[in-house]
Motif scaffolding. Sequence first.
Motif, mmCIF file in Angstrom:
data_model
loop_
_atom_site.group_PDB
_atom_site.id
_atom_site.type_symbol
_atom_site.label_atom_id
_atom_site.label_comp_id
_atom_site.label_asym_id
_atom_site.label_seq_id
_atom_site.Cartn_x
_atom_site.Cartn_y
_atom_site.Cartn_z
ATOM 1 N N ASN A 1 1.079 -0.940 0.407
ATOM 2 C CA ASN A 1 -0.055 -0.257 0.450
ATOM 3 C C ASN A 1 1.286 0.751 0.137
ATOM 4 O O ASN A 1 1.446 1.780 0.603
ATOM 5 C CB ASN A 1 -0.805 -0.107 1.364
ATOM 6 C CG ASN A 1 -2.217 1.285 0.704
ATOM 7 O OD1 ASN A 1 -2.289 2.063 0.215
ATOM 8 N ND2 ASN A 1 -3.731 0.157 1.335
ATOM 9 N N ASP A 2 0.942 2.085 -1.074
ATOM 10 C CA ASP A 2 1.739 2.645 -1.017
ATOM 11 C C ASP A 2 1.946 3.670 -2.329
ATOM 12 O O ASP A 2 1.824 2.198 -3.628
ATOM 13 C CB ASP A 2 2.960 2.875 -1.062
ATOM 14 C CG ASP A 2 3.836 4.303 -0.892
ATOM 15 O OD1 ASP A 2 4.443 4.953 0.068
ATOM 16 O OD2 ASP A 2 5.305 4.473 -2.560
ATOM 17 N N PRO A 3 1.697 4.467 -2.944
ATOM 18 C CA PRO A 3 1.578 5.493 -4.277
ATOM 19 C C PRO A 3 2.995 4.746 -5.352
ATOM 20 O O PRO A 3 2.521 4.447 -6.336
ATOM 21 C CB PRO A 3 1.310 6.232 -3.867
ATOM 22 C CG PRO A 3 2.033 7.326 -2.791
ATOM 23 C CD PRO A 3 1.963 5.650 -1.479
ATOM 24 N N GLY A 4 4.255 4.609 -4.564
ATOM 25 C CA GLY A 4 5.332 4.217 -5.014
ATOM 26 C C GLY A 4 5.116 2.741 -6.410
ATOM 27 O O GLY A 4 6.128 2.751 -7.144
ATOM 28 N N ASN A 5 4.349 2.253 -5.909
ATOM 29 C CA ASN A 5 3.921 1.183 -5.742
ATOM 30 C C ASN A 5 3.268 0.533 -7.130
ATOM 31 O O ASN A 5 2.720 -0.171 -8.010
ATOM 32 C CB ASN A 5 3.052 -0.347 -5.114
ATOM 33 C CG ASN A 5 3.201 -1.688 -5.097
ATOM 34 O OD1 ASN A 5 1.971 -2.235 -5.763
ATOM 35 N ND2 ASN A 5 5.171 -1.967 -6.051
ATOM 36 N N PHE A 6 2.389 1.669 -7.019
ATOM 37 C CA PHE A 6 1.566 2.037 -8.586
ATOM 38 C C PHE A 6 1.821 3.345 -9.448
ATOM 39 O O PHE A 6 2.504 2.285 -10.386
ATOM 40 C CB PHE A 6 -0.055 2.484 -8.574
ATOM 41 C CG PHE A 6 -0.611 1.545 -7.033
ATOM 42 C CD1 PHE A 6 -1.859 0.500 -7.837
ATOM 43 C CD2 PHE A 6 -0.557 0.793 -6.040
ATOM 44 C CE1 PHE A 6 -2.656 -0.271 -7.639
ATOM 45 C CE2 PHE A 6 -1.805 0.260 -5.487
ATOM 46 C CZ PHE A 6 -2.570 -0.430 -6.646
ATOM 47 N N VAL A 7 1.843 4.219 -9.531
ATOM 48 C CA VAL A 7 2.467 5.339 -10.103
ATOM 49 C C VAL A 7 3.531 5.311 -10.542
ATOM 50 O O VAL A 7 4.492 5.275 -11.109
ATOM 51 C CB VAL A 7 2.075 6.167 -9.487
ATOM 52 C CG1 VAL A 7 2.187 8.106 -10.461
ATOM 53 C CG2 VAL A 7 0.322 6.949 -9.790
ATOM 54 N N GLY A 8 4.970 5.385 -9.212
ATOM 55 C CA GLY A 8 6.112 4.578 -9.842
ATOM 56 C C GLY A 8 6.972 3.660 -10.422
ATOM 57 O O GLY A 8 7.536 3.784 -10.840
ATOM 58 N N THR A 9 5.429 2.898 -10.448
ATOM 59 C CA THR A 9 6.005 1.831 -10.702
ATOM 60 C C THR A 9 5.941 1.612 -12.277
ATOM 61 O O THR A 9 6.513 1.326 -13.105
ATOM 62 C CB THR A 9 4.933 0.149 -10.452
ATOM 63 O OG1 THR A 9 6.053 -0.377 -9.497
ATOM 64 C CG2 THR A 9 5.664 -0.921 -11.588
ATOM 65 N N PHE A 10 4.716 2.699 -12.947
ATOM 66 C CA PHE A 10 4.434 2.702 -14.257
ATOM 67 C C PHE A 10 5.458 3.546 -14.960
ATOM 68 O O PHE A 10 6.280 4.028 -15.962
ATOM 69 C CB PHE A 10 2.987 2.743 -14.213
ATOM 70 C CG PHE A 10 1.808 2.049 -13.641
ATOM 71 C CD1 PHE A 10 2.342 0.739 -13.501
ATOM 72 C CD2 PHE A 10 0.320 2.756 -13.135
ATOM 73 C CE1 PHE A 10 0.918 0.273 -13.097
ATOM 74 C CE2 PHE A 10 -0.486 1.402 -12.490
ATOM 75 C CZ PHE A 10 0.133 0.517 -12.462
ATOM 76 N N PHE A 11 5.490 4.861 -14.169
ATOM 77 C CA PHE A 11 5.931 5.432 -14.992
ATOM 78 C C PHE A 11 7.293 6.611 -14.101
ATOM 79 O O PHE A 11 7.249 7.919 -14.615
ATOM 80 C CB PHE A 11 4.857 7.173 -15.143
ATOM 81 C CG PHE A 11 3.710 6.855 -15.514
ATOM 82 C CD1 PHE A 11 3.686 5.505 -16.617
ATOM 83 C CD2 PHE A 11 2.154 6.272 -14.613
ATOM 84 C CE1 PHE A 11 2.232 5.030 -16.811
ATOM 85 C CE2 PHE A 11 1.244 5.603 -15.207
ATOM 86 C CZ PHE A 11 0.903 5.063 -16.269
ATOM 87 N N GLY A 12 7.762 5.915 -13.043
ATOM 88 C CA GLY A 12 9.043 6.019 -12.747
ATOM 89 C C GLY A 12 9.983 6.431 -13.258
ATOM 90 O O GLY A 12 11.378 7.201 -13.227
ATOM 91 N N ARG A 13 10.125 6.258 -14.878
ATOM 92 C CA ARG A 13 11.681 5.725 -15.064
ATOM 93 C C ARG A 13 10.971 5.963 -16.596
ATOM 94 O O ARG A 13 10.058 5.120 -17.067
ATOM 95 C CB ARG A 13 12.491 5.023 -14.777
ATOM 96 C CG ARG A 13 12.047 4.145 -14.855
ATOM 97 C CD ARG A 13 12.835 2.174 -14.434
ATOM 98 N NE ARG A 13 12.363 1.100 -14.322
ATOM 99 C CZ ARG A 13 12.835 0.146 -15.268
ATOM 100 N NH1 ARG A 13 13.083 0.945 -16.150
ATOM 101 N NH2 ARG A 13 11.925 -0.827 -14.986
ATOM 102 N N ALA A 14 11.713 5.698 -17.318
ATOM 103 C CA ALA A 14 11.859 5.654 -19.215
ATOM 104 C C ALA A 14 11.816 4.018 -19.150
ATOM 105 O O ALA A 14 12.573 3.377 -18.675
ATOM 106 C CB ALA A 14 12.611 6.232 -20.058
#
Length: 557
Positions: free
Chosen positions: A462-475
């Motif tokens: 349960n953390d936003p990084g696991n959703f949004v960060g996983t998808f769009f945190g890097r190219a």
Amino acid sequence: MQGRRLRTAVAIAAVTALAVGAAGCAESERDGDSGEAKTGGTFIFAGAGDPKNFDPIFNDDGESFRPIRQMFDTLVTHKPGTAELTGGLAESWEHDESGKVWTFKLRQGVKFHDGTPFNAAAVCYNFDRWYNMKGAAAQANMIYYMDTFGGFAKNEAEGAGESVYNKCEAKDDGTAVLTLNKYKGAFPGAFALTSLSIASPEALKKYDADTVTQNGDSFAYSAFANEHPVGTGPFTFGGWDKAKGEITLNRNPDYWGDKAKVDKLIIKIIKDENTRKQELRAGTVHGIDFPAPADRKALADEGFQVIDRPAFNILYLGINQKNPKLKDLRVRQAIAYALNRQQLVQTKGPGGAKVADELMPDTVLGYAPDVQKYEYNPEKAKQLLKEAGAENLTLNFYYPPDVTRPYMPNPQEIFTILANDLQAVGIKVNGVPRPWNGGFKDDVQTFGKHDLHILGWTGDYNDPGNFVGTFFGRAKAEFGDQAMTDMFEAITKADGTVDEAGKKAAWEQVNRDLASKWLPAVPVWHAPPAIVVTKDVEGMVASPLTDERFNTVSVKQ
């Protein structure tokens, strides 16, 4: 740090309550009889697709993780049926004030399946193995590692950056100290990632685990990954008969935790949804996952246990900006306006599904209620396409017809409906069906061959990084968004914000910008997936993370 722990506990409580409620409803509807569950026998579960392999670090999909979770353990895990963290191979953990130094107190007396001891040296061997992995092919397949740690000792894969990982030290057999280069909001939740399971160092060395080779669009993995996976879990590997489509796992009598109740676990690969349902009714399998929404009531009426999980997931339409036409925000917005997502939810979504406005559930920190929304508006879509000079647009739309995922119960039907919506506003769609493993995922996530694709995600923690960060945190090749450096930087900043209020505000702004300024994907729905077992099965604990462990399961004899 205390503020962050409090926020996590509150968010987890919401998911936990849903999980307990769902499990309770399923339990109350079960037929009562006098049969007693007992140990022994075989539990047969129908998988919806082939696993890629059994080396945790090279996997990122549920069909591979299902057998892996039975054979391996992680340092931190989740309490059964919830998203609440609890001890795994580590009995406890703590971090210093900077959030960069993590100390794990490990369980004593645990052994790997090959009889070698689990200890701090084994923990550090695994972390050092991942960090020092060589070869672009190997690094490109370590998707979860990249999302979590960002890079390697020597980067060879495209898109890798500076690693968050610094070092691991075995203070003594029972104490492992992990040092990071910077604070990262993913921890401690990310220590529960199945891909970061702890494997036997001796087996990794003996079976040449680090060798991954590439031949065109295909990858080949080691003997460890395919024939000799060795963890500490409640089941040991018994073989993968690819001709029969069966994975056999055996009860580990020396397991450190609750020992498996069945002697044997078979995961039978049945790719066709109707065939899975037929075999469940015939009694040749004891359980299936992700039943079609239309089948749930009928199965429950027939006496099967239909257990809903909370919708801790997202289905999205991904847009690959490698196509110059799709770099234009107006074209991406036109695609969003063209989709009648509400009708899709009503006609093909499971009960309880709802249209998604953001790329993560509303129970996760940083969900912003005021993001730009894209209501169904085909005329607006046509107008934007005209303004962008893209009225004769042709797009290759990739989808996997051979699997059923928690967020995607029937990819073929979902593709057809979305494609029809796009064609109704003048976009020509070329459908490209590709098999899930050895096709779709490689073409989309590694090679970026597509223009559009449907894919999704079930949260790992349960953390936003696991959703949004996983998808769009890097190219990523999946989105072709290498030029969106402002998006990467904003996500990195949000993920590294220690202050609770600042973290919440930063993630909310990321979600606003994802919807209005970047739009690399169109969120489609959040859908509660179900798991179905026969009335003879006891002890199935459904997880909001689809993280079921089958050591609790028994079959009435």
